[in-house]
Enzyme design. Structure first.
Site, PDB file in Angstrom:
ATOM      1  N   GLU A 107       0.804  -1.226   0.000  1.00 58.39           N
ATOM      2  CA  GLU A 107       0.000   0.000   0.000  1.00 58.39           C
ATOM      3  C   GLU A 107       0.835   1.274   0.000  1.00 58.39           C
ATOM      4  O   GLU A 107       0.280   2.368   0.028  1.00 58.39           O
ATOM      5  CB  GLU A 107      -0.951  -0.016   1.197  1.00 58.39           C
ATOM      6  CG  GLU A 107      -1.978  -1.126   1.108  1.00 58.39           C
ATOM      7  CD  GLU A 107      -2.897  -1.197   2.318  1.00 58.39           C
ATOM      8  OE1 GLU A 107      -4.083  -1.484   2.127  1.00 58.39           O
ATOM      9  OE2 GLU A 107      -2.414  -0.978   3.445  1.00 58.39           O
ATOM     10  N   LYS A 146       5.750  -1.462   1.827  1.00 57.31           N
ATOM     11  CA  LYS A 146       5.174  -1.580   3.162  1.00 57.31           C
ATOM     12  C   LYS A 146       5.146  -3.036   3.611  1.00 57.31           C
ATOM     13  O   LYS A 146       5.367  -3.355   4.775  1.00 57.31           O
ATOM     14  CB  LYS A 146       3.753  -1.019   3.155  1.00 57.31           C
ATOM     15  CG  LYS A 146       3.001  -1.160   4.478  1.00 57.31           C
ATOM     16  CD  LYS A 146       1.586  -0.621   4.356  1.00 57.31           C
ATOM     17  CE  LYS A 146       0.801  -0.815   5.649  1.00 57.31           C
ATOM     18  NZ  LYS A 146      -0.590  -0.336   5.538  1.00 57.31           N
TER      19      LYS A 146
END
Length: 658
Positions: free
Chosen positions: A346, A467
């Site tokens: 993300e 991430k």
């Protein structure tokens, strides 16, 4: 002390959702009082209605006072309080003589089955319920039954009883079963990302079931089937979402709630900067592939052809139709692209300096789309002829459309760079390398690198910094053999060094800003670097116990990470793979794990599994299910109920994950 004692019992209808600080400015009153009171015999009752969906929730409570086993007859005084119903009891107590106060509560909702009306049912249940001791005994017995199916044990017999890793795994197991158990099998529910334990994400359902279902599949697969029906019931809404986006088929939302519409927020707050930022996470279309994957894995474990025929196949076909429609033909490369999406990572939701959100040809998304198309094309060989014919007719599936699916499943584009590194998305190689050491020196904890960069006026979209696992999710979901077969169908080489090279490349470029990330990384390095796998696994165990993200656990536990750590022990370190009508075992215990024992359920058989570094022992409980195929060390063995097999294991290291 002796004297007059007052006891106040209440049911509170004023409860608000106020457990997440960043939601404080949002509406948090979700209950409207409909009725309350304290009728005869001191039975409290409360009826509330949810403010948006108009669901009624009824509670009734019975208070019993006793001394030396004899009931005390104390008349309650009703107390009027806003939004509550309460009763005040007064009783004389004497020094040294115990007073027992027992409150038994019954809860029903307007969605419950086999009821007349929820308030009436709650009052009846509270009145007729047995005493606390009897209820506790029943509660304990049911947990004992669950534990016999789900428990797993680490280490040597006779070890110290407070083995920390095992205790944390038991805690994770407890939380998973609080969220998904036989109690949920008759309910229209899914797996919320934070379980039923906090208000983060407002109870929404993402893709975390991908990490939870394997534990359920191999223990009580009936639970998985009931949770998959949550998705099936929302197939109509997924079709509407696809049509609204200009596609055919079914496009499931990144965040699902009551009716299955897209519930992802448009903005999210960065507590590091105090600014509200555009949220493009709804572009994670790979959630649809995760649902198809879950259906297929359930079928592989159970061979539940009825479920596949009447629920699963329709979902797979409609998801395949969506991917085929979303894919666009690229004349230049003569392959199909998938444009404008996000992958599991993300941090990246757009290209640097781009005006629009979305990335092209996310490798994970494209591979899963091709895989879904392959599974859809395999359905005619699995389903009864008449059922497949019915599905084709009801879905208007013509031969020309199926031919196109076959073509796309062979010509989907996959981006590469650096001679064999599977690019996270097209153009990834043009991003800048990130200064990991500099930022760690400046901030220490950089798990939420996106927040730090945004506060500085920068963006992770500019860097090769993830991430969480994205490309590496492929090695988490599929065996090397499955990927080699899929890549060959797509016309791409898959040499033996592909997996270790990609793992090492992306391990160096991931901040683990999601609790799911270390679970995946522990899995993919479990064969090539067992020490690192164990380190990542134990760090994953701490996700909620020590709140490694610094404040997120109080908002709700991380269901995917809890299910994932359990599955690491259950399938990864035992090398369990369900493929080709065979249950395969290829154990590889890390150095920190000297012994492992657990129970599995596979195609009607209850299997006891014991693993040490040198030995694998499998015991099938007596039963009437047909014999099953068990694969060990490349050899397939047929095992019937009541049989026990023991295998000597060769200690060796492999460069590929299980």
């Amino acid at each position: 002390w002796s004297g007059r004692l007052q006891i106040r019992a209440a049911l509170d209808g004023q409860v608000r959702n106020a457990g997440v600080s960043r939601y404080q400015g949002l509406s948090n009153q979700h209950l409207n009082l409909r009725d309350s009171g304290c009728p005869d015999r001191g039975l409290l009752h409360l009826l509330v209605e949810t403010s948006q969906s108009r669901l009624q929730v009824a509670q009734s409570a019975r208070l019993t006072l006793s001394r030396r086993g004899e009931p005390l007859h104390a008349e309650p005084t009703a107390m009027a309080e806003p939004g509550c119903c309460a009763a005040l009891y007064e009783v004389d107590v004497a020094e040294g003589v115990a007073l027992c106060v027992e409150k038994v509560l019954a809860l029903f909702t307007s969605r419950d089955t086999a009821i007349s009306e929820c308030a009436l049912e709650s009052r009846k249940a509270a009145t007729e319920a047995p005493d606390f001791a009897t209820l506790a005994d029943s509660h304990g017995r049911i947990w004992s039954h669950l534990w016999q199916r789900f428990d797993l044990q680490l280490g040597h017999p006779g070890r110290e009883p407070d083995n920390r890793n095992e205790r944390i795994l038991h805690l994770h197991l407890f939380h998973v079963l609080q969220t998904a158990s036989p109690n949920t099998m008759d309910l229209d529910v899914g797996i919320p990302a934070r379980g039923l334990h906090g208000e983060a994400y407002r109870g929404h359902i993402f893709w975390d079931e991908l990490f939870v279902f394997p534990m359920l599949n191999l223990r009580v697969p009936e639970i998985t089937a009931s949770l998959l029906r949550y998705r099936y019931r929302r197939l109509g809404e997924a079709r509407r979402a696809a049509r609204a986006a200009g596609f055919r088929g079914a496009m499931y939302p990144w965040q699902s709630a009551s009716n299955g519409r897209e519930e992802s927020q448009r903005l999210h707050l960065n507590p590091q900067s105090g600014r509200w930022i555009e949220d493009h996470s709804r572009l994670q279309r790979h959630v649809s592939s995760a649902i198809a994957y879950n259906v297929w894995q359930y079928y592989e474990v159970t061979r539940d052809l009825e479920f596949l025929s009447f629920y699963g196949a329709e979902m797979i076909l409609e998801i395949a139709r969506f991917w085929a429609d979303a894919a666009t033909y690229n004349e230049h490369r003569r392959r199909y692209d998938i444009l404008g999406v996000m992958g599991p990572d993300e941090y990246h939701d757009a290209y640097p300096e781009a005006d629009a959100a979305g990335l092209n040809n996310n490798a994970y998304t494209n591979v899963l789309a091709a895989w879904v198309l392959c599974r859809a094309l395999a359905l005619p060989s699995l389903l009864p002829v008449e059922r497949y014919r019915e599905l084709r007719q009801s879905l208007s599936l013509e031969p020309e459309e199926l031919d196109r699916w076959d073509t796309i499943s062979r010509t989907m584009f996959l981006p590469f760079h650096d001679q064999g590194i599977l690019s996270q998305f097209e153009g990834y190689e043009r991003l800048s390398e990130f200064d990991w050491e500099g930022y760690r020196a400046r901030y220490g904890d950089i798990q939420r690198l996106d927040r730090l960069l945004e506060a500085e006026g920068d963006s992770p979209n500019r860097y090769k910094a993830s991430k969480q696992a994205d490309v590496l999710m492929l090695f988490y979901l599929f065996s090397a053999e499955e990927l080699e077969e899929l890549f060959a169908r797509l016309g791409y080489a898959f040499p033996p060094e592909t997996i270790p090279r990609n793992i090492e490349y992306y391990l160096q470029r991931t901040s683990h800003g999601s609790t799911l990330s270390r679970v995946v990384h522990a899995w993919v390095v479990s064969r090539s670097d067992r020490d690192r796998s164990w380190e990542l696994f134990t760090r994953s165990l701490d996700s909620d116990v020590t709140d490694i993200q610094g404040g997120t656990t109080k908002e709700g536990i991380h269901m995917g990470a809890m299910g994932g750590t359990l599955d690491l022990v259950q399938r990864c370190y035992t090398g369990v793979v369900t493929r080709g009508d065979t249950l395969w075992f290829n154990p590889a215990l890390p150095a920190g794990l000297s012994r492992l024992s657990l129970n599995l359920r596979y195609r009607g058989h209850s299997l006891g599994v014991w693993v040490t570094p040198d030995t694998l022992r499998l015991s099938a409980a007596p039963g009437g299910a047909p014999a099953i195929r068990l694969g060990v060390a490349g050899q397939v063995h047929e095992v019937a109920g009541g049989e026990t097999r023991e295998f000597r294991l060769h200690r060796r290291r492999r460069a590929t994950p299980p």
